[in-house]
Design a protein around this motif. Structure first.
Motif, PDB file in Angstrom:
ATOM      1  N   ASP A 416       0.833  -1.209   0.000  1.00  0.00           N
ATOM      2  CA  ASP A 416       0.000   0.000   0.000  1.00  0.00           C
ATOM      3  C   ASP A 416       0.867   1.257   0.000  1.00  0.00           C
ATOM      4  OD1 ASP A 416      -2.258  -1.546   0.017  1.00  0.00           O
ATOM      5  OD2 ASP A 416      -2.725  -1.226   2.148  1.00  0.00           O
ATOM      6  N   ALA A 417       1.981   1.217   0.725  1.00  0.00           N
ATOM      7  CA  ALA A 417       2.889   2.369   0.750  1.00  0.00           C
ATOM      8  C   ALA A 417       3.484   2.624  -0.627  1.00  0.00           C
ATOM      9  CB  ALA A 417       4.005   2.120   1.765  1.00  0.00           C
ATOM     10  N   ALA A 420       0.709   4.075  -2.856  1.00  0.00           N
ATOM     11  CA  ALA A 420       0.414   5.467  -2.484  1.00  0.00           C
ATOM     12  C   ALA A 420       1.488   6.419  -3.009  1.00  0.00           C
ATOM     13  CB  ALA A 420       0.314   5.579  -0.962  1.00  0.00           C
ATOM     14  N   SER A 504      -1.108  -4.718  -3.274  1.00  0.00           N
ATOM     15  CA  SER A 504      -1.754  -3.519  -2.737  1.00  0.00           C
ATOM     16  C   SER A 504      -3.263  -3.675  -2.695  1.00  0.00           C
ATOM     17  CB  SER A 504      -1.378  -2.309  -3.594  1.00  0.00           C
ATOM     18  OG  SER A 504      -1.688  -2.554  -4.959  1.00  0.00           O
ATOM     19  N   TYR A 576       4.810   6.801   3.979  1.00  0.00           N
ATOM     20  CA  TYR A 576       3.473   6.251   4.242  1.00  0.00           C
ATOM     21  C   TYR A 576       3.189   6.195   5.742  1.00  0.00           C
ATOM     22  CZ  TYR A 576      -0.530   3.070   3.864  1.00  0.00           C
ATOM     23  OH  TYR A 576      -1.787   2.491   3.938  1.00  0.00           O
ATOM     24  N   ASN A 580       0.065   8.338   7.390  1.00  0.00           N
ATOM     25  CA  ASN A 580      -1.110   7.541   7.750  1.00  0.00           C
ATOM     26  C   ASN A 580      -1.180   7.143   9.214  1.00  0.00           C
ATOM     27  OD1 ASN A 580      -2.610   6.718   5.029  1.00  0.00           O
ATOM     28  ND2 ASN A 580      -0.401   6.727   4.635  1.00  0.00           N
TER      29      ASN A 580
END
Length: 605
Positions: A416-417, A420, A504, A576, A580
């Motif tokens: 996910d990082a 993003a 992701s 990230y 977050n």
């Protein structure tokens, strides 16, 4: 100035928890009974004892590893239950080895590769010079190279051996030139494409009171598949068996009849407890080392292995069908193996029925070695301004290396990082990101590692998780190539030991373990944000440079087009965490709902 390297005397305190004896005779009660058929009048051979102390896959873990990486599984003698025992740390390993050597007439300390590479910040920040210094103090005599010794290329490996300041970053310790390894690195099967010769010595000979003992060192033939192309540029990696047998013959021609192989390749024991012995015929271990061991010249009296980070002290038959010691001491300095040999002074051979081997836990209830404490303190002081910088917050452990699930919570976070950080059009326009599971080197642990406070993620902790600082790439892949990519997780080079990529958010599919090879990926289930992947459509896919180049058995990545190079994986991970999470609103553990697994689960290394 150099730190002191005294080796204080120590008592013989750690005894083996399990004993495995290897011989060409029958097994009785787990031990090999001597062959009594020869005439009783036959003269007994003149014998010299030799103790080998072995480690492997240390990976620069000078301080006790965090999370699951800092424990060893063993059976509690009181309850009979398998428990996780804290283990590791160079201060304790040094004490344990010094205690083990006490009273020994002859002792050699060996390793089976990956002493450096993929290291925590304390070592990695200084290009692993601290670990080489620690191994010098530890009394390491010889090691094979491993795949991670090539993370920064062969020139850097040669610098580790020969010394000299880093070509870019210079010297670290008060202007002192790095002196290199006092121990020998062996690379019998790693040759230069230009010269055809090994880049380092293929073997090392130790004279043990008149008996010559040869050590041959190799890394796995598949090293180019798991290291960046730049790291192995200009090198060839030969077959492990062919190489060892070649140099065993050469050693014998030089009058060296006692031979030990140090192999950076390993196996998968049926039990995860540290003292598992695999059975009398090696029936409880699988993986590449089994086939390798069965083909190595019987003149090799013992085999020390690594790479898989597993613990075992096994017997695997040699080509003549006779049992032979094959061992591995897990990883990160949590164990060491003690192998006791008897050398026939007349023939110069290892008396195979005499070989015993056992793994010992590096427990943290012994005194710390003062010279190692001083070394750690010195480098921690240098690293502190970078290491202690807070990046973000977590509310509980987020497991990566410590997760046995195919979809790892920390794998989700890392993917996910990457998405993003690379989703913006000017950053690559990524729609999907993939992370290789082997690149996740630790867990994010809620408990504070220092003075930062519980739940605070420091730069050092993030670096330990993502130590390679690989540059990210975004490529265009067709839907058909993405399908092929997912299938390559469980087929081709990864058929026997699946490598499940961490994906992701938005990419979902089903992994059916009741099927075989590529069929284990249920193609109709592959969706992006709920929409089935279109084989004819194009997608922007992010991955680190190792994966993007086809590493780890994923050639579909290499076929991508329109490459854009982005920031490093560590920079994206750090950004990230900062964006977050905050105090009072920590990053939560992901739900692990991207891969639906059908059928029995399976551990991944």
């Amino acid at each position: 100035m150099p730190l002191s390297g005294q080796k204080p005397p120590a008592r013989r305190g750690l005894r083996r928890a399990a004993l495995v004896t290897f011989a060409a005779a029958g097994l009785v009660g787990g031990l090999v009974a001597p062959n009594m058929s020869s005439a009783t009048s036959a003269p007994k051979p003149r014998v010299e004892d030799l103790q080998l102390l072995a480690i492997n896959d240390f990976h620069g873990n000078l301080e006790p590893p965090a999370g699951s990486s800092g424990t060893i599984k063993e059976v509690d003698p009181k309850t009979g239950q398998v428990v996780s025992t804290p283990a590791g740390g160079i201060e304790y390993l040094a004490t344990a080895l010094r205690q083990a050597r006490e009273g020994q007439r002859n002792s050699v300390t060996v390793a089976a590769g990956d002493i450096v590479g993929a290291s925590p910040l304390l070592s990695g920040l200084f290009h692993d010079e601290p670990t080489i210094e620690a191994m010098n103090k530890l009394g390491l005599d010889v090691t094979s190279v491993g795949n991670h010794e090539f993370d920064e290329g062969s020139k850097e490996l040669l610098r580790m051996q020969r010394g000299g300041c880093h070509p870019t970053d210079g010297c670290y310790v008060d202007g002192r030139t790095f002196e290199g390894a006092d121990f020998k690195y062996l690379a019998a099967n790693v040759t230069s494409e230009k010269t055809g010769k090994p880049i380092l010595a293929p073997y090392w000979i130790k004279n043990v009171r008149g008996v010559k003992v040869g050590f041959i060192g190799v890394t796995l033939e598949g090293t180019p598949n798991i290291v960046t192309a730049e790291g192995v540029k200009g090198l060839k990696f030969g077959n492990e068996v062919t190489t060892i047998n070649k140099y065993a013959a050469e050693l014998k021609s030089r009058g060296v009849n006692s031979i030990v192989a140090l192999i950076h390749e390993g196996g998968y024991p049926a039990s995860s407890t540290y003292n598992y012995d695999c059975g009398a015929a090696g029936q409880g271990i699988s993986g590449p080392i089994v086939d390798i061991a069965k083909k190595i010249d019987p003149a090799v009296g013992a085999i020390v292995t690594g790479h898989t980070h597993n613990a075992y002290a096994c017997s695997i038959p040699d080509p003549a069908g006779n049992p032979r010691s094959v061992t591995s001491a897990a990883s990160f300095g949590r164990l060491y193996t003690e192998i006791d040999l008897k050398l026939d002074k007349t023939t110069g051979t290892i008396i195979r029925p005499s070989v015993t081997a056992a793994n010992h836990v590096v427990r943290q209830n012994v005194p710390k070695a003062p010279d190692m404490t001083a070394l750690i303190a010195y480098y921690n002081k240098l690293a502190a301004p970078i290491a202690n910088r807070p990046l973000g917050f977590i509310g509980a452990d987020i497991n990566g290396r410590g997760s046995t699930d195919f979809e790892k919570p920390l794998g989700d976070v890392i993917a996910d990082a990457q998405l993003a950080g690379l989703a913006a059009k000017d950053k690559g326009g990524a729609q999907i990101a993939f992370m290789n599971p082997g690149g996740i080197r630790s867990d994010l642990v809620y408990k504070a590692s220092g003075a930062e406070g519980d739940g605070v993620v420091t730069y050092a902790e993030a670096f330990t998780v993502q130590p390679f600082t690989n540059m990210m790439q975004v490529k265009t892949l067709t839907g058909a190539q993405i399908i092929a990519l997912l299938q390559q997780q469980v087929s081709g080079l990864n058929a026997a030991a699946p490598k499940i990529l961490q994906s992701s958010a938005g990419l979902t599919y089903t992994l059916d373990l009741t099927k075989t090879d590529a069929a284990r990926i249920v193609v109709p289930s592959i969706k992006l944000n709920g929409t089935p992947i279109d084989p004819a459509a194009s997608y922007r896919v992010a991955a680190n440079e190792f994966l993007a180049g086809g590493g780890d058995g994923f050639p579909a990545f290499a076929a991508g087009t329109d490459k854009l190079v982005g920031a490093s994986d560590l920079d994206l991970f750090a950004a990230y965490l900062g964006a977050n999470s905050k105090a009072g609103a920590p990053l939560v553990v992901p739900a692990q709902n991207r891969i639906t697994v059908v059928g029995p689960g399976s551990d991944q290394d």
